[in-house]
Design an enzyme around this catalytic site. Structure first.
Site, PDB file in Angstrom:
ATOM      1  CB  THR A 195     -69.351  -4.931  -8.595  1.00  0.00           C
ATOM      2  OG1 THR A 195     -70.464  -4.047  -8.433  1.00  0.00           O
ATOM      3  CG2 THR A 195     -69.752  -5.988  -9.595  1.00  0.00           C
ATOM      4  CB  CYS A 250     -70.680   0.570  -3.137  1.00  0.00           C
ATOM      5  SG  CYS A 250     -69.876   1.103  -4.660  1.00  0.00           S
TER       6      CYS A 250
END
Length: 236
Positions: free
Chosen positions: A83, A197
Site C-alpha cells: 500500500t 494508491c
C-alpha cells in the site's frame, strides 16, 4: 530465490494483485512451474482505516511494525508494504527489523527517472497526496517535480478509493471522474501520472489515458521479484 515478505490487507483487493503479479513475473522469468517463495501477513483494514481517519498514526505504526517482525520471524528475507499510504511509517517499520524494506516510491520513481520524466502528478488517498512522506521522497531523493489535484478533486479521488475500490466496486462514472482529473493535470503540465494508491489500477489503465501512467502496484511487485532473484535497479 529470496523469500518475499508482504504486509497486505490494505486493502485485500490490491494485495490480491500483488500476489498475482509477483507469481506471474517469477514464472515469466524462470519458466516451468516456478512461482514466488513468499509470506503474506494480512491486516484487518477496517482497524487500519479507523486509525488513519482518527490520526492515530502511532497505533497504526505499532501494527505495521508487529506485522514486519512476524514476517521476519517467519523467514522473510525482505519486506514490502502493499500500500502507498502506509509507507508513512516505512522508516519505523524498517528500523523494527533487521531485513531490508523495498519502498514503493523508490520502485516507482526509479522507473520514471529512467524514462526521463520530470514533472509528474500524484493520485492517491488524501494522506498520500497532502502529506510530505511520499511527495517529499520523490522530490528529495529523485528530483521529481510533484503536483497534486486541487482540493475538490483530491476529495473525489480519496472517496472513490475508500468507498468503492477497496470494496471491489468498479463504476464507469468513477473512471470518467478520474480521467477528467488526469486530463486537467495534463493540461497543467504533468508529463505523467503516478497511480499512488494500489487500488487505482483496478479502475483505470494506460489504454484509458493519453499520458503515461505509472502503476505503483505493478512496479513495486516487479521490483520485489527482481530483488528476490538478485537483480535490482535501486538500493533498498
Amino acid at each position: 530465490m529470496k523469500t518475499i515478505g508482504l504486509i497486505g490487507g490494505m486493502s485485500w483487493e490490491s494485495s490480491l494483485l500483488y500476489y498475482q503479479i509477483i507469481n506471474q513475473t517469477v514464472n515469466k522469468k524462470l519458466g516451468g512451474l516456478h512461482s514466488a517463495i513468499s509470506l503474506l501477513y494480512s491486516v484487518d483494514f477496517e482497524e487500519i482505516k479507523a486509525l488513519q481517519y482518527q490520526g492515530k498514526w502511532a497505533e497504526a505504526t505499532t501494527i505495521m511494525m508487529d506485522a514486519a517482525q512476524k514476517l521476519e520471524s517467519g523467514g522473510a528475507d525482505f519486506i514490502i508494504i502493499c500500500t502507498n499510504t502506509m509507507h508513512k511509517m516505512a522508516k519505523e517499520v524498517e528500523e523494527s527489523v533487521s531485513i531490508p524494506l523495498l519502498h514503493i516510491a523508490d520502485a516507482t520513481a526509479t522507473k520514471m527517472v529512467r524514462d526521463g520524466m520530470k514533472k509528474v502528478a500524484l493520485l492517491g488517498t488524501n494522506f498520500t497526496m497532502e502529506q510530505d512522506f511520499y511527495k517529499g521522497r520523490l522530490t528529495e531523493k529523485f528530483g521529481l517535480d510533484v503536483m497534486v489535484p486541487n482540493e475538490e478533486d483530491r476529495r473525489v479521488i480519496h472517496d472513490i478509493i475508500y468507498q468503492e475500490l477497496c470494496l471491489g466496486i468498479i463504476r464507469d462514472e468513477s473512471r470518467q471522474a478520474y480521467l477528467r482529473i488526469i486530463d486537467k493535470l495534463s493540461r497543467q503540465g504533468a508529463e505523467a501520472v503516478i497511480l499512488g494508491c494500489t487500488e487505482i489500477t483496478i479502475l483505470i489503465s494506460q489504454e484509458n489515458c493519453s499520458i503515461p501512467l505509472y502503476d505503483t502496484t505493478r512496479l513495486h511487485a516487479e521490483a520485489a521479484v527482481d530483488y528476490a532473484l538478485g537483480v535490482l535497479y535501486f538500493t533498498p
